[in-house]
Design a protein around this motif. Structure first.
Motif, PDB file in Angstrom:
ATOM      1  N   SER A 157      -3.061  -1.116  -6.522  1.00  0.00           N
ATOM      2  CA  SER A 157      -3.132  -0.833  -5.086  1.00  0.00           C
ATOM      3  C   SER A 157      -1.939  -1.385  -4.321  1.00  0.00           C
ATOM      4  O   SER A 157      -1.835  -1.189  -3.110  1.00  0.00           O
ATOM      5  CB  SER A 157      -4.418  -1.422  -4.504  1.00  0.00           C
ATOM      6  OG  SER A 157      -4.412  -2.847  -4.574  1.00  0.00           O
ATOM      7  N   GLU A 158      -1.051  -2.086  -5.034  1.00  0.00           N
ATOM      8  CA  GLU A 158       0.117  -2.633  -4.374  1.00  0.00           C
ATOM      9  C   GLU A 158       0.942  -1.516  -3.739  1.00  0.00           C
ATOM     10  O   GLU A 158       1.091  -0.432  -4.289  1.00  0.00           O
ATOM     11  CB  GLU A 158       0.998  -3.403  -5.371  1.00  0.00           C
ATOM     12  CG  GLU A 158       0.280  -4.536  -6.103  1.00  0.00           C
ATOM     13  CD  GLU A 158      -0.430  -4.081  -7.354  1.00  0.00           C
ATOM     14  OE1 GLU A 158      -0.545  -2.847  -7.561  1.00  0.00           O
ATOM     15  OE2 GLU A 158      -0.888  -4.945  -8.122  1.00  0.00           O
ATOM     16  N   ASN A 159       1.441  -1.802  -2.549  1.00  0.00           N
ATOM     17  CA  ASN A 159       2.289  -0.847  -1.826  1.00  0.00           C
ATOM     18  C   ASN A 159       1.585   0.485  -1.570  1.00  0.00           C
ATOM     19  O   ASN A 159       2.211   1.553  -1.575  1.00  0.00           O
ATOM     20  CB  ASN A 159       3.597  -0.594  -2.582  1.00  0.00           C
ATOM     21  CG  ASN A 159       4.398  -1.860  -2.814  1.00  0.00           C
ATOM     22  OD1 ASN A 159       4.538  -2.686  -1.903  1.00  0.00           O
ATOM     23  ND2 ASN A 159       4.904  -2.040  -4.027  1.00  0.00           N
ATOM     24  N   GLY A 160       0.274   0.394  -1.377  1.00  0.00           N
ATOM     25  CA  GLY A 160      -0.481   1.592  -1.007  1.00  0.00           C
ATOM     26  C   GLY A 160      -0.834   2.512  -2.151  1.00  0.00           C
ATOM     27  O   GLY A 160      -1.282   3.652  -1.908  1.00  0.00           O
ATOM     28  N   GLY A 161      -0.694   2.061  -3.379  1.00  0.00           N
ATOM     29  CA  GLY A 161      -1.024   2.904  -4.522  1.00  0.00           C
ATOM     30  C   GLY A 161      -2.519   3.025  -4.753  1.00  0.00           C
ATOM     31  O   GLY A 161      -3.330   2.306  -4.156  1.00  0.00           O
ATOM     32  N   VAL A 162      -2.906   3.947  -5.618  1.00  0.00           N
ATOM     33  CA  VAL A 162      -4.312   4.122  -5.984  1.00  0.00           C
ATOM     34  C   VAL A 162      -4.698   3.010  -6.938  1.00  0.00           C
ATOM     35  O   VAL A 162      -4.052   2.816  -7.974  1.00  0.00           O
ATOM     36  CB  VAL A 162      -4.551   5.492  -6.646  1.00  0.00           C
ATOM     37  CG1 VAL A 162      -6.008   5.622  -7.096  1.00  0.00           C
ATOM     38  CG2 VAL A 162      -4.172   6.616  -5.699  1.00  0.00           C
TER      39      VAL A 162
END
Length: 323
Positions: free
Chosen positions: A303-308
């Motif tokens: 989820s880092e940097n807006g990832g899934v």
């Protein structure tokens, strides 16, 4: 007991008419949410203008409880609830699929009314939390249809949306405020106590579970919140249930990341807050968000940097024990 919300399909009402042996059947479709909310809100406004409440000592358990009555006769001079400084409102959008209706309606605003009769000294639950409480349920005509006399635990997502959203506006008691009576009963001297008044679209709408509750009935609940399991994790997958409300609409049953694979496999589709493998990739959610020692990693891997997050991505099977 207050009925849990179950996934059911609402059928149309069928009324027979005619004077001879041949019955003519009239199919009466369910009312539209957008039409019913207008009627419900007018009825609730009238109720608030013609009723008052008081906090009274509970004669059985001790502590306090809310008593609602009509402004009439000896009570003619009472202040109506509509003028109460502690009256609040909350708008909840309701769509037809959430109440199992065929006619498509999306995000119809429903106003929920609540009164904080006594502010608790603990914390507020979310609509996803397990909560220890007492309640009484009434129709607008003051007919009681349900009640519990002592505290019970309830997981709020499984009950009425208006009920859960109203309780989320209250605060709990504290362990220090718990008073044990000599007969084994108990009460809280610092619990949150309130009133919830909801339109039928936030209640049972057409699918009443009991003849005591007519279809399309606005509902009134008096509630006392004693305790809360903060960040309740219904499926014990390591992700608090409130964080599995991915679209943030306060309705946890329409958040199901792996619904397509579940339906393809012919298994019962489970919302993410009830599913221990949210992306159906064969690796449990708890495994995909933990390190090799079993500690939950936050922010969740991926989820880092807006990832899934990995636990919602079926293309990633993260197992820290294989790293």
């Amino acid at each position: 007991m207050l009925k849990k919300i179950l996934p059911v399909f609402i059928v149309v009402l069928i009324a027979s008419c005619g004077d001879d042996d041949d019955s003519n059947l009239e199919i009466v479709p369910p009312r539209l949410l957008a039409d019913q909310i207008i009627e419900d809100d007018a009825a609730i406004q009238e109720y608030l203008a013609t009723h008052f409440y008081e906090l009274q000592t509970d004669p059985v358990f001790g502590g306090q409880r809310v008593v609602i009555d009509t402004i009439a006769g000896d009570n003619a001079g009472k202040d109506p609830m509509i003028n109460d400084a502690n009256l609040g409102t909350k708008v909840v959008n309701v769509s037809s699929n959430q109440v199992n209706l065929v006619e498509e309606e999306n995000d119809i605003p429903h106003t929920l009314y609540y009164i904080i009769a006594r502010e608790g000294e603990g914390i507020s639950p979310t609509v996803a939390d397990s909560t220890l409480l007492k309640y009484e349920g009434y129709l607008l005509n003051r007919t009681k249809f349900d009640a519990v006399s002592d505290f019970v635990w309830q997981e709020l997502p499984n009950f009425l949306r208006g009920y859960a959203n109203g309780i989320a506006e209250l605060t709990s008691g504290t362990s220090e405020g718990l008073v044990q009576n000599g007969d084994g009963t108990s009460y809280y001297n610092d619990s949150g106590i309130g009133i919830i008044i909801m339109p039928s679209g936030l209640g049972y709408f057409l699918a009443s579970p009991s003849t005591a509750i007519p279809s399309y009935s606005p509902l009134v609940f008096t509630v006392e919140v004693g305790n809360i399991i903060e960040n309740t994790d219904t499926d014990n997958d390591g992700v608090p249930s409130i964080l599995e409300d991915l679209n943030g609409n306060g309705y946890l049953f329409d958040d199901n990341t792996d619904s397509e694979s579940e339906l393809s496999a012919g298994v019962f589709a489970r919302a993410d807050f009830q599913d221990t493998d949210d992306d159906d990739d064969g690796i449990p959610t708890r495994t995909e968000i933990s390190d090799a020692e079993g500690n939950i990693i936050f922010p969740y891997p991926g989820s880092e940097n807006g990832g899934v997050p990995d636990y919602l991505n079926p293309d990633v099977q993260r197992d820290p024990n294989d790293n």
